[in-house]
Design a protein around this motif. Structure first.
Motif, PDB file in Angstrom:
ATOM      1  N   GLY A 144      -4.583   6.910  -3.477  1.00  0.00           N
ATOM      2  CA  GLY A 144      -3.735   5.868  -2.896  1.00  0.00           C
ATOM      3  C   GLY A 144      -3.816   4.587  -3.703  1.00  0.00           C
ATOM      4  O   GLY A 144      -4.676   4.422  -4.582  1.00  0.00           O
ATOM      5  N   GLU A 202      -7.107  12.523  -2.137  1.00  0.00           N
ATOM      6  CA  GLU A 202      -5.793  11.993  -1.737  1.00  0.00           C
ATOM      7  C   GLU A 202      -5.657  10.582  -2.304  1.00  0.00           C
ATOM      8  O   GLU A 202      -5.979   9.608  -1.628  1.00  0.00           O
ATOM      9  CB  GLU A 202      -5.666  11.989  -0.214  1.00  0.00           C
ATOM     10  CG  GLU A 202      -4.269  11.655   0.287  1.00  0.00           C
ATOM     11  CD  GLU A 202      -4.175  11.699   1.800  1.00  0.00           C
ATOM     12  OE1 GLU A 202      -3.166  11.217   2.335  1.00  0.00           O
ATOM     13  OE2 GLU A 202      -5.115  12.205   2.440  1.00  0.00           O
ATOM     14  N   THR A 207      -7.535   4.087  -4.434  1.00  0.00           N
ATOM     15  CA  THR A 207      -8.303   4.499  -3.263  1.00  0.00           C
ATOM     16  C   THR A 207      -8.247   6.013  -3.057  1.00  0.00           C
ATOM     17  O   THR A 207      -7.383   6.700  -3.607  1.00  0.00           O
ATOM     18  CB  THR A 207      -7.763   3.809  -1.994  1.00  0.00           C
ATOM     19  OG1 THR A 207      -6.436   4.283  -1.717  1.00  0.00           O
ATOM     20  CG2 THR A 207      -7.760   2.304  -2.157  1.00  0.00           C
ATOM     21  N   ARG A 230      -7.569   8.150   0.054  1.00  0.00           N
ATOM     22  CA  ARG A 230      -7.092   8.042   1.430  1.00  0.00           C
ATOM     23  C   ARG A 230      -7.703   9.108   2.346  1.00  0.00           C
ATOM     24  O   ARG A 230      -7.500   9.062   3.562  1.00  0.00           O
ATOM     25  CB  ARG A 230      -5.567   8.126   1.439  1.00  0.00           C
ATOM     26  CG  ARG A 230      -4.899   6.999   0.665  1.00  0.00           C
ATOM     27  CD  ARG A 230      -3.427   7.274   0.407  1.00  0.00           C
ATOM     28  NE  ARG A 230      -2.635   7.238   1.623  1.00  0.00           N
ATOM     29  CZ  ARG A 230      -2.023   6.150   2.094  1.00  0.00           C
ATOM     30  NH1 ARG A 230      -2.128   5.000   1.425  1.00  0.00           N
ATOM     31  NH2 ARG A 230      -1.319   6.215   3.192  1.00  0.00           N
ATOM     32  N   ASN A 231      -8.434  10.028   1.747  1.00  0.00           N
ATOM     33  CA  ASN A 231      -9.082  11.078   2.533  1.00  0.00           C
ATOM     34  C   ASN A 231     -10.499  10.688   2.958  1.00  0.00           C
ATOM     35  O   ASN A 231     -11.144  11.398   3.730  1.00  0.00           O
ATOM     36  CB  ASN A 231      -9.130  12.376   1.726  1.00  0.00           C
ATOM     37  CG  ASN A 231      -9.409  13.596   2.580  1.00  0.00           C
ATOM     38  OD1 ASN A 231      -8.836  13.749   3.651  1.00  0.00           O
ATOM     39  ND2 ASN A 231     -10.307  14.457   2.118  1.00  0.00           N
ATOM     40  N   ASN A 281     -13.135   7.221   4.077  1.00  0.00           N
ATOM     41  CA  ASN A 281     -13.142   5.857   4.588  1.00  0.00           C
ATOM     42  C   ASN A 281     -14.500   5.205   4.358  1.00  0.00           C
ATOM     43  O   ASN A 281     -15.544   5.874   4.414  1.00  0.00           O
ATOM     44  CB  ASN A 281     -12.824   5.822   6.084  1.00  0.00           C
ATOM     45  CG  ASN A 281     -11.379   6.185   6.372  1.00  0.00           C
ATOM     46  OD1 ASN A 281     -10.488   5.907   5.560  1.00  0.00           O
ATOM     47  ND2 ASN A 281     -11.134   6.808   7.510  1.00  0.00           N
ATOM     48  N   HIS A 290      -9.753   2.634   3.571  1.00  0.00           N
ATOM     49  CA  HIS A 290      -9.781   3.727   2.601  1.00  0.00           C
ATOM     50  C   HIS A 290     -10.820   3.432   1.512  1.00  0.00           C
ATOM     51  O   HIS A 290     -10.972   2.280   1.084  1.00  0.00           O
ATOM     52  CB  HIS A 290      -8.399   3.906   1.963  1.00  0.00           C
ATOM     53  CG  HIS A 290      -7.366   4.379   2.933  1.00  0.00           C
ATOM     54  ND1 HIS A 290      -6.068   3.910   2.928  1.00  0.00           N
ATOM     55  CD2 HIS A 290      -7.436   5.275   3.952  1.00  0.00           C
ATOM     56  CE1 HIS A 290      -5.390   4.504   3.880  1.00  0.00           C
ATOM     57  NE2 HIS A 290      -6.186   5.326   4.524  1.00  0.00           N
ATOM     58  N   GLU A 305      -3.587   0.269  -3.239  1.00  0.00           N
ATOM     59  CA  GLU A 305      -3.546  -0.931  -2.411  1.00  0.00           C
ATOM     60  C   GLU A 305      -3.450  -2.150  -3.322  1.00  0.00           C
ATOM     61  O   GLU A 305      -4.152  -2.224  -4.337  1.00  0.00           O
ATOM     62  CB  GLU A 305      -4.794  -1.036  -1.532  1.00  0.00           C
ATOM     63  CG  GLU A 305      -4.902   0.069  -0.494  1.00  0.00           C
ATOM     64  CD  GLU A 305      -6.165  -0.036   0.339  1.00  0.00           C
ATOM     65  OE1 GLU A 305      -7.000  -0.928   0.053  1.00  0.00           O
ATOM     66  OE2 GLU A 305      -6.329   0.774   1.265  1.00  0.00           O
ATOM     67  N   PRO A 337       0.700   5.949  -1.035  1.00  0.00           N
ATOM     68  CA  PRO A 337       0.037   7.070  -1.713  1.00  0.00           C
ATOM     69  C   PRO A 337       0.428   7.110  -3.187  1.00  0.00           C
ATOM     70  O   PRO A 337       1.466   6.575  -3.587  1.00  0.00           O
ATOM     71  CB  PRO A 337       0.583   8.304  -0.975  1.00  0.00           C
ATOM     72  CG  PRO A 337       1.214   7.787   0.270  1.00  0.00           C
ATOM     73  CD  PRO A 337       1.656   6.390  -0.017  1.00  0.00           C
ATOM     74  N   SER A 344       0.846  -1.182   0.000  1.00  0.00           N
ATOM     75  CA  SER A 344       0.000   0.000   0.000  1.00  0.00           C
ATOM     76  C   SER A 344       0.885   1.237   0.000  1.00  0.00           C
ATOM     77  O   SER A 344       1.960   1.231   0.616  1.00  0.00           O
ATOM     78  CB  SER A 344      -0.897  -0.003   1.245  1.00  0.00           C
ATOM     79  OG  SER A 344      -1.688   1.170   1.299  1.00  0.00           O
TER      80      SER A 344
END
Length: 212
Positions: free
Chosen positions: A90, A88, A126, A128-129, A131, A144, A92, A77, A75
């Protein structure tokens, strides 16, 4: 050029395995030795440097041939949002594959072998900001937010080296280990392209060999 090297290595491993199997079966009567490899790895995916964890579980069915399962997780950013509204971005990644190893050299302290694995890789783009929350038997979990998902078929030839650092008669021996693979991905993608997942993988870690 990479494609030619890939198929050359594939047929070379297949040829050696077929040629040696009957000879090994006649010469050796062995226990089904079990090995566990734990690696930290580095690879390049979606034009980013990715670091993660790999765990391999293998059983030796012949003196020089082991088969088993390999799991990888990573994982990080991202520097691009692929044109989507992601505050943000990301990345994974998870991988599950069937692994085969053929040892070309083995003594009490060193093992060298070729690898060939095939399986599935799942990559998530994803935010990341944000959930997503869900319930399971352990309670409320949060991850995320997953915006896009790729599911790819992977073939990975490679090479592994193990060097024993601790010998124990009653428990598994401990080895320092390293492996290198080339990952070839196939399939359709919701972000990026399959070739964005084609690259070399290098891992360093420890192996526990001799559980059985």
């Amino acid at each position: 050029m990479k494609r030619h090297l890939f198929f050359t290595l594939f047929f070379f491993i297949s040829f050696i395995s077929i040629a040696q199997e009957s000879e090994i079966q006649d010469l050796f009567e062995i226990e089904n030795e079990i090995a566990i490899d734990i690696y930290g790895f580095h690879s390049n995916m979606v034009q980013e440097n990715v670091f993660g964890l790999t765990v391999d579980f293998k059983m030796y069915l012949r003196e020089n041939w082991a088969t088993g399962l390999s799991f990888s997780l990573a994982s990080r950013p991202l520097n691009t949002n692929y044109g989507l509204r992601i505050a943000e971005p990301g990345f994974e990644y998870g991988e599950f594959s069937w692994l085969n190893q053929f040892d070309i050299y083995k003594n009490e302290k060193v093992r060298l072998g070729f690898l060939l694995s095939n399986g599935l890789g799942v990559a998530h783009l994803t935010d990341r900001n944000r959930n997503d929350e869900f319930w399971n038997e352990d309670g409320l979990l949060s991850t995320h937010q997953r915006v896009r998902t790729n599911i790819l078929y992977l073939i990975q030839p490679g090479f592994e080296a193990n060097f024993r650092v601790y010998d124990n008669d009653e428990f598994p021996d401990v080895y320092l280990s390293t492996e290198a693979r080339y990952r070839k991905a196939f399939g359709n993608t919701d972000f990026g392209r399959p070739k964005d997942f084609n690259n070399f993988y290098v891992g360093f870690g420890v192996s526990l060999i001799g559980f059985w």
